[in-house]
Structure formats: C-alpha cells, structure tokens
Design a protein around this motif. Structure first.
Motif, PDB file in Angstrom:
ATOM      1  N   TYR A 198      46.782  47.972  33.192  1.00 16.81           N
ATOM      2  CA  TYR A 198      45.667  48.564  32.448  1.00 16.81           C
ATOM      3  C   TYR A 198      44.563  47.528  32.211  1.00 16.81           C
ATOM      4  O   TYR A 198      43.373  47.835  32.348  1.00 16.81           O
ATOM      5  CB  TYR A 198      46.131  49.109  31.103  1.00 16.81           C
ATOM      6  N   ALA A 199      44.952  46.298  31.871  1.00 11.26           N
ATOM      7  CA  ALA A 199      43.965  45.243  31.641  1.00 11.26           C
ATOM      8  C   ALA A 199      43.207  44.920  32.935  1.00 11.26           C
ATOM      9  O   ALA A 199      41.986  44.692  32.913  1.00 11.26           O
ATOM     10  CB  ALA A 199      44.640  43.997  31.081  1.00 11.26           C
ATOM     11  N   ALA A 200      43.910  44.926  34.063  1.00 13.41           N
ATOM     12  CA  ALA A 200      43.260  44.678  35.352  1.00 13.41           C
ATOM     13  C   ALA A 200      42.265  45.801  35.664  1.00 13.41           C
ATOM     14  O   ALA A 200      41.170  45.548  36.176  1.00 13.41           O
ATOM     15  CB  ALA A 200      44.298  44.556  36.464  1.00 13.41           C
ATOM     16  N   GLN A 201      42.639  47.040  35.338  1.00 20.34           N
ATOM     17  CA  GLN A 201      41.719  48.161  35.540  1.00 20.34           C
ATOM     18  C   GLN A 201      40.472  47.985  34.673  1.00 20.34           C
ATOM     19  O   GLN A 201      39.352  48.259  35.127  1.00 20.34           O
ATOM     20  CB  GLN A 201      42.416  49.488  35.229  1.00 20.34           C
ATOM     21  N   ASP A 202      40.663  47.514  33.454  1.00 21.26           N
ATOM     22  CA  ASP A 202      39.518  47.254  32.570  1.00 21.26           C
ATOM     23  C   ASP A 202      38.621  46.163  33.148  1.00 21.26           C
ATOM     24  O   ASP A 202      37.387  46.278  33.122  1.00 21.26           O
ATOM     25  CB  ASP A 202      39.987  46.845  31.170  1.00 21.26           C
ATOM     26  N   ARG A 203      39.224  45.091  33.683  1.00 18.25           N
ATOM     27  CA  ARG A 203      38.432  44.008  34.282  1.00 18.25           C
ATOM     28  C   ARG A 203      37.694  44.501  35.517  1.00 18.25           C
ATOM     29  O   ARG A 203      36.546  44.118  35.756  1.00 18.25           O
ATOM     30  CB  ARG A 203      39.333  42.815  34.631  1.00 18.25           C
ATOM     31  N   LEU A 204      38.338  45.362  36.280  1.00 20.76           N
ATOM     32  CA  LEU A 204      37.713  45.927  37.472  1.00 20.76           C
ATOM     33  C   LEU A 204      36.477  46.728  37.070  1.00 20.76           C
ATOM     34  O   LEU A 204      35.405  46.576  37.661  1.00 20.76           O
ATOM     35  CB  LEU A 204      38.725  46.808  38.207  1.00 20.76           C
ATOM     36  N   GLU A 205      36.618  47.535  36.038  1.00 16.15           N
ATOM     37  CA  GLU A 205      35.515  48.357  35.550  1.00 16.15           C
ATOM     38  C   GLU A 205      34.390  47.489  34.963  1.00 16.15           C
ATOM     39  O   GLU A 205      33.204  47.801  35.109  1.00 16.15           O
ATOM     40  CB  GLU A 205      36.027  49.324  34.490  1.00 16.15           C
ATOM     41  N   ALA A 206      34.771  46.389  34.317  1.00 18.96           N
ATOM     42  CA  ALA A 206      33.789  45.512  33.677  1.00 18.96           C
ATOM     43  C   ALA A 206      33.110  44.558  34.660  1.00 18.96           C
ATOM     44  O   ALA A 206      32.140  43.883  34.309  1.00 18.96           O
ATOM     45  CB  ALA A 206      34.455  44.702  32.568  1.00 18.96           C
ATOM     46  N   GLY A 207      33.650  44.491  35.890  1.00 16.64           N
ATOM     47  CA  GLY A 207      33.068  43.597  36.886  1.00 16.64           C
ATOM     48  C   GLY A 207      33.578  42.172  36.803  1.00 16.64           C
ATOM     49  O   GLY A 207      33.020  41.275  37.424  1.00 16.64           O
ATOM     50  N   THR A 208      34.663  41.957  36.056  1.00 19.55           N
ATOM     51  CA  THR A 208      35.212  40.604  35.922  1.00 19.55           C
ATOM     52  C   THR A 208      36.538  40.448  36.671  1.00 19.55           C
ATOM     53  O   THR A 208      37.173  39.397  36.582  1.00 19.55           O
ATOM     54  CB  THR A 208      35.437  40.253  34.429  1.00 19.55           C
ATOM     55  N   TYR A 209      36.931  41.468  37.416  1.00 21.27           N
ATOM     56  CA  TYR A 209      38.186  41.421  38.165  1.00 21.27           C
ATOM     57  C   TYR A 209      38.143  40.266  39.160  1.00 21.27           C
ATOM     58  O   TYR A 209      37.123  40.009  39.802  1.00 21.27           O
ATOM     59  CB  TYR A 209      38.429  42.735  38.914  1.00 21.27           C
ATOM     60  N   GLY A 210      39.274  39.577  39.278  1.00 19.20           N
ATOM     61  CA  GLY A 210      39.382  38.499  40.256  1.00 19.20           C
ATOM     62  C   GLY A 210      39.008  37.138  39.705  1.00 19.20           C
ATOM     63  O   GLY A 210      39.054  36.150  40.418  1.00 19.20           O
ATOM     64  N   ARG A 211      38.658  37.085  38.435  1.00 15.63           N
ATOM     65  CA  ARG A 211      38.346  35.814  37.775  1.00 15.63           C
ATOM     66  C   ARG A 211      39.396  35.554  36.697  1.00 15.63           C
ATOM     67  O   ARG A 211      39.801  36.457  35.982  1.00 15.63           O
ATOM     68  CB  ARG A 211      36.959  35.840  37.153  1.00 15.63           C
ATOM     69  N   CYS A 212      39.807  34.319  36.600  1.00 18.94           N
ATOM     70  CA  CYS A 212      40.800  33.912  35.611  1.00 18.94           C
ATOM     71  C   CYS A 212      40.256  34.159  34.206  1.00 18.94           C
ATOM     72  O   CYS A 212      39.112  33.803  33.911  1.00 18.94           O
ATOM     73  CB  CYS A 212      41.125  32.425  35.798  1.00 18.94           C
ATOM     74  N   VAL A 213      41.061  34.788  33.363  1.00 19.96           N
ATOM     75  CA  VAL A 213      40.619  35.072  31.999  1.00 19.96           C
ATOM     76  C   VAL A 213      40.590  33.812  31.136  1.00 19.96           C
ATOM     77  O   VAL A 213      40.031  33.836  30.039  1.00 19.96           O
ATOM     78  CB  VAL A 213      41.493  36.162  31.319  1.00 19.96           C
TER      79      VAL A 213
END
Length: 111
Positions: free
Chosen positions: A71-86
């Motif tokens: 779910y958190a990865a889906q949120d990052r994908l939607e936010a445009g931050t997917y693929g970057r270390c948190v």
C-alpha cells in the motif's frame, strides 16, 4: 529506474495486494462452528488445530506487514516518489525494485 515501466509496477502491486488480502482472509477465517480447540496432556486433534491456528496468526501478521508495504509503494507511485529511498531519497537500484517492487529503501538502508 529508467528501465522500469510504472504501469507494469502499478499492475504488479495491485495483483500482489489482491493476493495478500485473499491469503490473510483465509488465514484469519474463524473456526467452523462446533470446532474445539485446546491444549491437553496428550497431543490430539485439538492441540494440533490450536498450534496450526497460532502459526496461521503469525503468518497473517507477516503478510499484513507486507500488504502495508505494498500500500505504501502504491502511495509513492501515485505521489511520484516511487523508486527513491524513503531515507536518503537516492534511486533504489532497478534489480531491487524488480525483485521487491514494494521496496521503500535502497540496499544500504534496508537494514
């Protein structure tokens, strides 16, 4: 990260979330009416069932953790931050994302 198709990642994350929810539902289903569970002096059906339910609960807990990560990865994908270390905000290596699409950290920060 340029090698990764975000549409494919979104589909893969959706599929994984669906699989995890179904598995968690199976593991957390209440026992059938009339089933008895208990520990006795001797190992019997009730003891075996009780041990299995404890193992299932532990597995469901682990699967829920993974589902939350998806779910958190889906949120990052939607936010445009997917693929970057948190943690450090550097790109997560493509190989890590291919192996674990819900990875939130680079290898250095994985521990």
């Amino acid at each position: 990260m340029d090698d990764i198709n975000l549409d494919d990642i979104a589909t893969e994350l959706d599929t994984k979330a669906t699989e995890l929810r179904a598995r968690i539902e199976d593991l957390t289903r209440p026992p059938e009416a009339g089933a008895t569970i208990g520990f006795g002096k001797r190992i019997g059906d009730g003891t075996t069932q009780a041990i299995q339910q404890m193992a299932d609960a532990s597995t469901a807990e682990s699967l829920q953790k993974t589902l939350n990560e998806v779910y958190a990865a889906q949120d990052r994908l939607e936010a445009g931050t997917y693929g970057r270390c948190v943690v450090c905000h550097e790109p997560i290596p493509t190989g890590r994302l291919e192996f674990r699409p819900w990875a939130a950290t680079c290898v250095e920060h994985a521990a």
